[in-house]
Scaffold this motif. Sequence first.
Motif, PDB file in Angstrom:
ATOM      1  N   CYS A 152       6.051  -2.402   0.775  1.00  0.00           N
ATOM      2  CA  CYS A 152       5.661  -2.911   1.982  1.00  0.00           C
ATOM      3  C   CYS A 152       6.386  -2.473   3.300  1.00  0.00           C
ATOM      4  CB  CYS A 152       6.149  -4.709   1.921  1.00  0.00           C
ATOM      5  SG  CYS A 152       5.431  -5.460   3.176  1.00  0.00           S
ATOM      6  N   LEU A 198       8.141  -4.118   5.291  1.00  0.00           N
ATOM      7  CA  LEU A 198       9.328  -4.908   5.637  1.00  0.00           C
ATOM      8  C   LEU A 198      10.402  -4.855   4.993  1.00  0.00           C
ATOM      9  CD1 LEU A 198       7.389  -7.908   7.228  1.00  0.00           C
ATOM     10  CD2 LEU A 198       8.253  -5.622   8.159  1.00  0.00           C
ATOM     11  N   HIS A 214      -1.820  -5.034   6.949  1.00  0.00           N
ATOM     12  CA  HIS A 214      -0.632  -5.704   6.680  1.00  0.00           C
ATOM     13  C   HIS A 214       0.268  -6.094   7.976  1.00  0.00           C
ATOM     14  CE1 HIS A 214       2.860  -7.230   4.398  1.00  0.00           C
ATOM     15  NE2 HIS A 214       3.576  -6.853   5.319  1.00  0.00           N
ATOM     16  N   GLU A 215       0.287  -5.013   8.796  1.00  0.00           N
ATOM     17  CA  GLU A 215       1.540  -5.419   9.949  1.00  0.00           C
ATOM     18  C   GLU A 215       0.467  -6.136  10.945  1.00  0.00           C
ATOM     19  OE1 GLU A 215       4.349  -5.044   9.381  1.00  0.00           O
ATOM     20  OE2 GLU A 215       4.214  -3.546   7.967  1.00  0.00           O
ATOM     21  N   HIS A 255       0.625  -9.821  10.423  1.00  0.00           N
ATOM     22  CA  HIS A 255       1.766 -10.451  10.856  1.00  0.00           C
ATOM     23  C   HIS A 255       1.314 -11.185  12.469  1.00  0.00           C
ATOM     24  CE1 HIS A 255       4.435 -10.277   7.821  1.00  0.00           C
ATOM     25  NE2 HIS A 255       4.415  -8.809   7.688  1.00  0.00           N
ATOM     26  N   GLU A 287       5.366 -13.272   4.955  1.00  0.00           N
ATOM     27  CA  GLU A 287       5.138 -12.219   4.075  1.00  0.00           C
ATOM     28  C   GLU A 287       4.111 -12.486   3.005  1.00  0.00           C
ATOM     29  OE1 GLU A 287       5.682  -9.251   4.806  1.00  0.00           O
ATOM     30  OE2 GLU A 287       7.400  -9.491   6.075  1.00  0.00           O
ATOM     31  N   ALA A 347       1.099 -12.559   4.936  1.00  0.00           N
ATOM     32  CA  ALA A 347       0.596 -11.207   5.290  1.00  0.00           C
ATOM     33  C   ALA A 347      -0.014 -10.555   3.855  1.00  0.00           C
ATOM     34  CB  ALA A 347       1.677 -10.221   5.815  1.00  0.00           C
ATOM     35  N   TYR A 389       6.422 -11.296  -1.297  1.00  0.00           N
ATOM     36  CA  TYR A 389       5.191 -10.675  -1.192  1.00  0.00           C
ATOM     37  C   TYR A 389       4.110 -10.822  -2.257  1.00  0.00           C
ATOM     38  CZ  TYR A 389       7.804  -7.696   2.217  1.00  0.00           C
ATOM     39  OH  TYR A 389       8.506  -7.405   3.518  1.00  0.00           O
TER      40      TYR A 389
END
Length: 567
Positions: free
Chosen positions: A10, A12, A341-342, A345, A364, A367, A416
Motif C-alpha cells: 500500500c 501508506l 487506491h489513493e 481516499h 484504509e 480505500a 488494509y
Amino acid sequence: MRVHLLLLTCALLPFSLAGAQGRGEAFTHADSVRGSDTPERAWWDVTFYDLHVTVNPADSTISGWNGITYTVTGPVKEMQIDLQVPLEVDSMVQDARRVTYRRDGNAFYVTLAAPQPVGAAKTVTVYYHGRPRVAVRAPWDGGFVWARDSLGRTWIATACEGLGASVWWPNKDYLADEPDSQRIAITVPDPLQDVSNGRLRSTTHHRNHTTTFEWFVTEPINNYDVAVNAAVYAHFEEDYSGEAGKLTMNFWPLAYHLDTAKVQFRQAQTMMKCFEHWFGPYPWYADGYQLVETPHLGMEHQSAIAYGNHYDDGYYSAALGRGIDLSHSGQGANWDFIIVHESAHEWFGNSITMKDQADMWIHESFANYAENLYVECLRGKEAGAEYVLGTRANIQNDRPIIAPYGVNAEGSGDMYYKGGNLLHTIRQIVNDDEKWRGILRGLNHAFWHQTVTTGQIESYISAQAGIDLSKVFDQYLRTTEIPVFEYRLDDSTLAFRWTDVVPGFDMPVRVTVGDDTFGLVHPTTRWQVQKVHLSSPDAFRVDDNFYVLTARQPIRAVPRPPAGAAR
Ligand SMILES: [Zn+2]
C-alpha cells in the motif's frame, strides 16, 4: 514473497512512525502532546492557514511563515503550536506585536498578550526556518524528499502522514481540527514548477530566479495532505462530467512522461465514474482533481493525488518490481493501483477524516475495499470478490486494527486487507447490494467534509443496515481472532455455533442448506440445530465471501442441544 509484500504494502504507512505506536511499548509524554486534544489546543478552532514557504534544494533548507487564523472557543490558555525538530521558530507575531513562547520538543507553547474573548477571530503568525527531516523511505517514513528526475533535474516532494505536517510547517498538528480553507504559496528555483493542493491562483516570478506558486484550497483539508511537489512538469487538463456537474481534472507528469501519462491517466476517469457510483459525488468539485507525478510511490494528498506507480498497472515495488497483483488472484494486475487506491481516499480519508490516528481503518479499510469495488466496476461482481478474497493471504492478525487513543498510535497493517474483508463480509450480511451502496453513499453524505470517530461510522452502518453490527466491529477491529463457524453434520441435521468470538457475537452467515442452495443461518456461541438437505456431508460449505474460519467437529464432540433450542 508475502512478507516483502506486506512490508511494502500500500501507499501508506503500515510500518512507519517513530516511537511506541501501539506495539506494546509505553507511550511517552511527547506521544500525548502530539496525539491528543491538549488543553493548549482545545480552546481554539483553526479556520484558516496562510502558508508561505521558500524551498531551497541547494542546501535542503526551507524558510517561511504560516498565518494561523482561529476562533476562540473557550477560556484562553497557552497556545500549542507544533513544529518538529530540527526546524526553528524565528518569531511569532499577533496584532503586530511579538509574542513569547517556550519549546517542549516538537511543541511550542505560546503566551498571547492580546485579549482572546470567546467567539473572536484572531491570527498568530509563525516565522520559521531550518533543514526539515529528510524522508527515510517515503511515503511510509516521511518528511522532505530531495530527488532528481532521470535527466538529473531537481524533483522535490513531501509526505508526512502519521509523522505529521509539523515535520515541515507550523500548525495545530491534530487531525480533529481542520482549517476551513488554506493558502499554500511555495517558492522554488526556476525552472521548477510547484504543484500543491487546490487551484493555482497566481504565479509570481522573482528577480533572483525563483517563482512563487500560490495555491488555494477552498474546503477543509487534512494538514498531512498539504504538499509540495516541485519538478519540471508537463500539464494537461480534462473536463469530467460527474454527479455534481463539471469537474476539472489536471494532470502533472514529468515533462518527458507526457505521452505515457496521457494514456495511463485515462484510468482516472474510469476511477471517478466507478467511485461516484459507489460513494457519491467526488468531494472536491470546487478545488478540482489533480494527479501529480512524485518520486515516492503515492499519497492521498487532497485534490492533488501523489502518483509514483511508474505508469504501470498493478502495484510498483522498488524491491520486487512492477505490476504486482497484491491480491494474488489475477484481478489486481491490470489496473493502476495508485490511481485507484489513493483517489479512493478523497472520499474515505480526506472528506471523511479520522479524528484520531487510532481510527485509521476509516481511511484504509474503505480505500482497500474500494479496490475491490473498482475491479467489480471493470469486470463484475465475481471478479471483485476474487480480488478481496485473494488479499486474505496478506492478513497477519498480529495486533488489533484499532490502536490506543490519544497518542497518535496506528493499529495493525491489517486495517488494509482485513478491513477490506470486513466490509465485504458486512455487504454479505446486508444481503442487498443497492442498500449497501446506499450505505456507502450515505456515509459520504452524512459525514461530508467532517472529522469523525469510529463510533460514528459503526453506528451509522448499523442504523442504516437495520442490523446491530456492534459485535461484528468489535470482533474484527478490536481483536485478532477470526470467528470460527464450528459445526457437526449428522444426516440431515446441522448443528453449529460460533467460537473464538467476543461475548454476544451473533453474526449471520450463509451456508449450504441444500446441495446448491445457500441460506442465512444465525449462529451464536450456543449450539443450535437446523435441517439441511445435502447429498453428502462433504457438500456442506460456508460461503467464502464471509471472512470466517470453519471447523467440522466429529459427531460425538458436540453436546446435544437442550430441548427447545432447535430452530
Ligand atoms: Zn491508503
